[in-house]
Design a protein around this motif. Structure first.
Motif, PDB file in Angstrom:
ATOM      1  N   LEU A  74      26.581   8.954  -3.136  1.00 53.75           N
ATOM      2  CA  LEU A  74      25.223   9.027  -2.600  1.00 53.75           C
ATOM      3  C   LEU A  74      24.801  10.476  -2.404  1.00 53.75           C
ATOM      4  O   LEU A  74      23.656  10.853  -2.669  1.00 53.75           O
ATOM      5  CB  LEU A  74      25.145   8.267  -1.273  1.00 53.75           C
ATOM      6  N   GLN A  75      25.746  11.311  -1.962  1.00 54.36           N
ATOM      7  CA  GLN A  75      25.417  12.692  -1.634  1.00 54.36           C
ATOM      8  C   GLN A  75      25.144  13.562  -2.867  1.00 54.36           C
ATOM      9  O   GLN A  75      24.669  14.689  -2.726  1.00 54.36           O
ATOM     10  CB  GLN A  75      26.550  13.295  -0.802  1.00 54.36           C
ATOM     11  N   ARG A  76      25.416  13.041  -4.062  1.00 57.60           N
ATOM     12  CA  ARG A  76      24.979  13.748  -5.261  1.00 57.60           C
ATOM     13  C   ARG A  76      23.459  13.718  -5.396  1.00 57.60           C
ATOM     14  O   ARG A  76      22.879  14.512  -6.131  1.00 57.60           O
ATOM     15  CB  ARG A  76      25.595  13.119  -6.512  1.00 57.60           C
ATOM     16  N   HIS A  77      22.837  12.786  -4.697  1.00 55.88           N
ATOM     17  CA  HIS A  77      21.401  12.552  -4.867  1.00 55.88           C
ATOM     18  C   HIS A  77      20.593  12.808  -3.604  1.00 55.88           C
ATOM     19  O   HIS A  77      19.442  13.232  -3.682  1.00 55.88           O
ATOM     20  CB  HIS A  77      21.174  11.102  -5.327  1.00 55.88           C
ATOM     21  N   VAL A  78      21.183  12.546  -2.433  1.00 54.40           N
ATOM     22  CA  VAL A  78      20.402  12.614  -1.201  1.00 54.40           C
ATOM     23  C   VAL A  78      21.352  12.772  -0.015  1.00 54.40           C
ATOM     24  O   VAL A  78      22.464  12.223  -0.009  1.00 54.40           O
ATOM     25  CB  VAL A  78      19.528  11.343  -1.049  1.00 54.40           C
ATOM     26  N   ARG A  79      20.947  13.559   0.972  1.00 52.41           N
ATOM     27  CA  ARG A  79      21.682  13.657   2.223  1.00 52.41           C
ATOM     28  C   ARG A  79      21.311  12.482   3.130  1.00 52.41           C
ATOM     29  O   ARG A  79      20.245  11.886   2.999  1.00 52.41           O
ATOM     30  CB  ARG A  79      21.336  14.968   2.934  1.00 52.41           C
ATOM     31  N   LEU A  80      22.184  12.203   4.078  1.00 56.20           N
ATOM     32  CA  LEU A  80      21.897  11.119   5.013  1.00 56.20           C
ATOM     33  C   LEU A  80      20.574  11.342   5.745  1.00 56.20           C
ATOM     34  O   LEU A  80      19.817  10.392   5.982  1.00 56.20           O
ATOM     35  CB  LEU A  80      23.030  10.984   6.035  1.00 56.20           C
ATOM     36  N   ASP A  81      20.296  12.598   6.105  1.00 54.68           N
ATOM     37  CA  ASP A  81      19.071  12.850   6.854  1.00 54.68           C
ATOM     38  C   ASP A  81      17.827  12.868   5.975  1.00 54.68           C
ATOM     39  O   ASP A  81      16.720  13.064   6.467  1.00 54.68           O
ATOM     40  CB  ASP A  81      19.178  14.146   7.660  1.00 54.68           C
ATOM     41  N   GLU A  82      17.995  12.657   4.671  1.00 56.81           N
ATOM     42  CA  GLU A  82      16.860  12.551   3.762  1.00 56.81           C
ATOM     43  C   GLU A  82      16.552  11.110   3.375  1.00 56.81           C
ATOM     44  O   GLU A  82      15.579  10.847   2.674  1.00 56.81           O
ATOM     45  CB  GLU A  82      17.126  13.368   2.497  1.00 56.81           C
ATOM     46  N   LEU A  83      17.381  10.170   3.824  1.00 47.58           N
ATOM     47  CA  LEU A  83      17.140   8.758   3.535  1.00 47.58           C
ATOM     48  C   LEU A  83      15.947   8.245   4.338  1.00 47.58           C
ATOM     49  O   LEU A  83      15.765   8.597   5.503  1.00 47.58           O
ATOM     50  CB  LEU A  83      18.364   7.914   3.893  1.00 47.58           C
ATOM     51  N   ASP A  84      15.182   7.368   3.708  1.00 48.75           N
ATOM     52  CA  ASP A  84      14.100   6.701   4.430  1.00 48.75           C
ATOM     53  C   ASP A  84      14.574   5.409   5.073  1.00 48.75           C
ATOM     54  O   ASP A  84      13.979   4.958   6.058  1.00 48.75           O
ATOM     55  CB  ASP A  84      12.947   6.416   3.464  1.00 48.75           C
ATOM     56  N   ALA A  85      15.630   4.807   4.529  1.00 50.67           N
ATOM     57  CA  ALA A  85      16.157   3.557   5.096  1.00 50.67           C
ATOM     58  C   ALA A  85      17.455   3.201   4.406  1.00 50.67           C
ATOM     59  O   ALA A  85      17.787   3.712   3.325  1.00 50.67           O
ATOM     60  CB  ALA A  85      15.150   2.421   4.951  1.00 50.67           C
ATOM     61  N   ILE A  86      18.189   2.307   5.061  1.00 44.75           N
ATOM     62  CA  ILE A  86      19.367   1.657   4.489  1.00 44.75           C
ATOM     63  C   ILE A  86      19.130   0.157   4.579  1.00 44.75           C
ATOM     64  O   ILE A  86      18.674  -0.345   5.616  1.00 44.75           O
ATOM     65  CB  ILE A  86      20.648   2.031   5.257  1.00 44.75           C
ATOM     66  N   TRP A  87      19.440  -0.559   3.497  1.00 43.11           N
ATOM     67  CA  TRP A  87      19.288  -2.021   3.481  1.00 43.11           C
ATOM     68  C   TRP A  87      20.632  -2.627   3.110  1.00 43.11           C
ATOM     69  O   TRP A  87      21.236  -2.250   2.092  1.00 43.11           O
ATOM     70  CB  TRP A  87      18.211  -2.437   2.477  1.00 43.11           C
ATOM     71  N   ILE A  88      21.109  -3.588   3.913  1.00 46.76           N
ATOM     72  CA  ILE A  88      22.434  -4.185   3.725  1.00 46.76           C
ATOM     73  C   ILE A  88      22.296  -5.680   3.483  1.00 46.76           C
ATOM     74  O   ILE A  88      21.695  -6.399   4.294  1.00 46.76           O
ATOM     75  CB  ILE A  88      23.328  -3.932   4.966  1.00 46.76           C
ATOM     76  N   SER A  89      22.884  -6.154   2.390  1.00 48.14           N
ATOM     77  CA  SER A  89      22.748  -7.570   2.013  1.00 48.14           C
ATOM     78  C   SER A  89      23.575  -8.492   2.897  1.00 48.14           C
ATOM     79  O   SER A  89      23.116  -9.578   3.261  1.00 48.14           O
ATOM     80  CB  SER A  89      23.137  -7.773   0.546  1.00 48.14           C
ATOM     81  N   HIS A  90      24.810  -8.079   3.222  1.00 49.81           N
ATOM     82  CA  HIS A  90      25.670  -8.900   4.086  1.00 49.81           C
ATOM     83  C   HIS A  90      26.811  -8.022   4.565  1.00 49.81           C
ATOM     84  O   HIS A  90      26.962  -6.864   4.144  1.00 49.81           O
ATOM     85  CB  HIS A  90      26.170 -10.153   3.357  1.00 49.81           C
ATOM     86  N   LEU A  91      27.635  -8.556   5.457  1.00 55.04           N
ATOM     87  CA  LEU A  91      28.574  -7.721   6.195  1.00 55.04           C
ATOM     88  C   LEU A  91      29.997  -7.747   5.666  1.00 55.04           C
ATOM     89  O   LEU A  91      30.918  -7.300   6.353  1.00 55.04           O
ATOM     90  CB  LEU A  91      28.541  -8.092   7.681  1.00 55.04           C
ATOM     91  N   HIS A  92      30.226  -8.224   4.457  1.00 52.84           N
ATOM     92  CA  HIS A  92      31.534  -8.025   3.849  1.00 52.84           C
ATOM     93  C   HIS A  92      31.740  -6.535   3.581  1.00 52.84           C
ATOM     94  O   HIS A  92      30.799  -5.797   3.269  1.00 52.84           O
ATOM     95  CB  HIS A  92      31.651  -8.814   2.542  1.00 52.84           C
ATOM     96  N   ALA A  93      32.993  -6.084   3.704  1.00 47.58           N
ATOM     97  CA  ALA A  93      33.281  -4.652   3.650  1.00 47.58           C
ATOM     98  C   ALA A  93      32.870  -4.013   2.336  1.00 47.58           C
ATOM     99  O   ALA A  93      32.472  -2.838   2.311  1.00 47.58           O
ATOM    100  CB  ALA A  93      34.775  -4.413   3.894  1.00 47.58           C
ATOM    101  N   ASP A  94      32.953  -4.759   1.232  1.00 47.27           N
ATOM    102  CA  ASP A  94      32.609  -4.145  -0.056  1.00 47.27           C
ATOM    103  C   ASP A  94      31.104  -3.961  -0.229  1.00 47.27           C
ATOM    104  O   ASP A  94      30.656  -3.460  -1.263  1.00 47.27           O
ATOM    105  CB  ASP A  94      33.205  -4.929  -1.226  1.00 47.27           C
ATOM    106  N   HIS A  95      30.335  -4.289   0.817  1.00 45.94           N
ATOM    107  CA  HIS A  95      28.892  -4.046   0.812  1.00 45.94           C
ATOM    108  C   HIS A  95      28.425  -3.248   2.034  1.00 45.94           C
ATOM    109  O   HIS A  95      27.263  -2.856   2.083  1.00 45.94           O
ATOM    110  CB  HIS A  95      28.126  -5.368   0.757  1.00 45.94           C
ATOM    111  N   SER A  96      29.307  -3.025   3.000  1.00 46.33           N
ATOM    112  CA  SER A  96      28.830  -2.409   4.251  1.00 46.33           C
ATOM    113  C   SER A  96      29.782  -1.407   4.885  1.00 46.33           C
ATOM    114  O   SER A  96      29.400  -0.723   5.836  1.00 46.33           O
ATOM    115  CB  SER A  96      28.525  -3.515   5.277  1.00 46.33           C
TER     116      SER A  96
END
Length: 256
Positions: A48-70
């Motif tokens: 992710l950091q190749r493209h954007v810093r955390l403080d440059e994100l507008d949002a995070i969207w999470i589909s579900h809470l399994h570890a391979d997605h969250s």
């Protein structure tokens, strides 16, 4: 403005654990100055950091809470609060009911609950949830997985991308994907279960969902370890006449 394309960058798509060169599920959706991290599976914070810093994100969207997605929300929390990042405000985080307490359960190491809300401004998803994030419109639908899970339709002007999250074939995903320009759909299962509840797409299911939804283009992702990407694409292509591609890690696709 209505026909401007936007982009999908694949941070990773491995399941259920990262490969040597492929993190778990994570994607960056970009439209102009708007950037959304979509799923934060194990290992995705790095690319992710190749493209954007955390403080440059507008949002995070999470589909579900399994570890391979969250799971990388845990390291993002430390990055956002305890390193070189200085947030002007908590990062908007959209996810299933209970996501904040789930994170706190992992991160709390003293009698005092970890301040999850200092890093993330949490909004819990529900079926039909809608949000406007910069130039993007997000509509989430509940889908058929073994934990509460969501798919999302992301629109910028007249262009649309639908991401399945993890799910068995279900009417809500097909409805959400109706007429979309791009369907990013999982194909984890080599075959449907003989017994028990189905919780993932097979490649044939992926092709069927794209065909029924009249998607313009199909990108196959989250391919299980008993399949090769080439096998998944070939099997999905047998059920869907449109273009079919694989969500190779590092690839960027234009939604047009």
């Amino acid at each position: 403005m209505g026909n401007e394309p936007f982009s999908l960058t694949v941070l990773g798509c491995a399941t259920p654990y990262p490969g040597a060169d492929n993190p778990c599920s994570g994607y960056l959706v970009s439209s102009g100055d708007t950037r959304v991290w979509m799923d934060a599976g194990s290992g995705t914070l790095g690319p992710l950091q190749r493209h954007v810093r955390l403080d440059e994100l507008d949002a995070i969207w999470i589909s579900h809470l399994h570890a391979d997605h969250s799971a990388d929300l845990l390291t993002a929390y430390y990055g956002a609060l305890y390193a070189d990042i200085r947030l002007a405000a908590p990062i908007p985080l959209y996810g299933p009911v209970g996501i904040a307490d789930r994170l706190a359960g992992f991160l709390t190491n003293t009698p005092t609950r970890s301040p999850i809300e200092s890093a993330f401004a949490v909004t819990e998803l529900h079926d039909g949830h809608q949000a406007t994030i910069g130039s993007l419109r997000l509509t989430s639908r509940a889908v058929a997985h073994d934990v509460p899970g969501f798919a999302v339709r992301i629109e910028a002007g007249d262009r649309s991308l639908v991401y399945s999250g993890d799910t068995a074939p279900c009417p809500s995903l097909t409805e959400l994907a109706e007429g979309c320009d791009v369907l990013l759909c999982e194909a984890e299962s080599a075959q449907a279960p003989v017994e028990g509840e189905q919780v993932h797409h097979t490649p044939e299911d992926t092709g069927d969902t794209a065909r029924r939804a009249r998607a313009g283009r199909l990108i196959v992702t989250h391919v299980g370890r008993f399949l090769t990407p080439q096998q998944a694409v070939a099997r999905a292509s047998a059920r869907f006449d449109g273009p079919v591609e694989y969500a190779a890690p590092g690839a960027t696709f234009t939604v047009h």
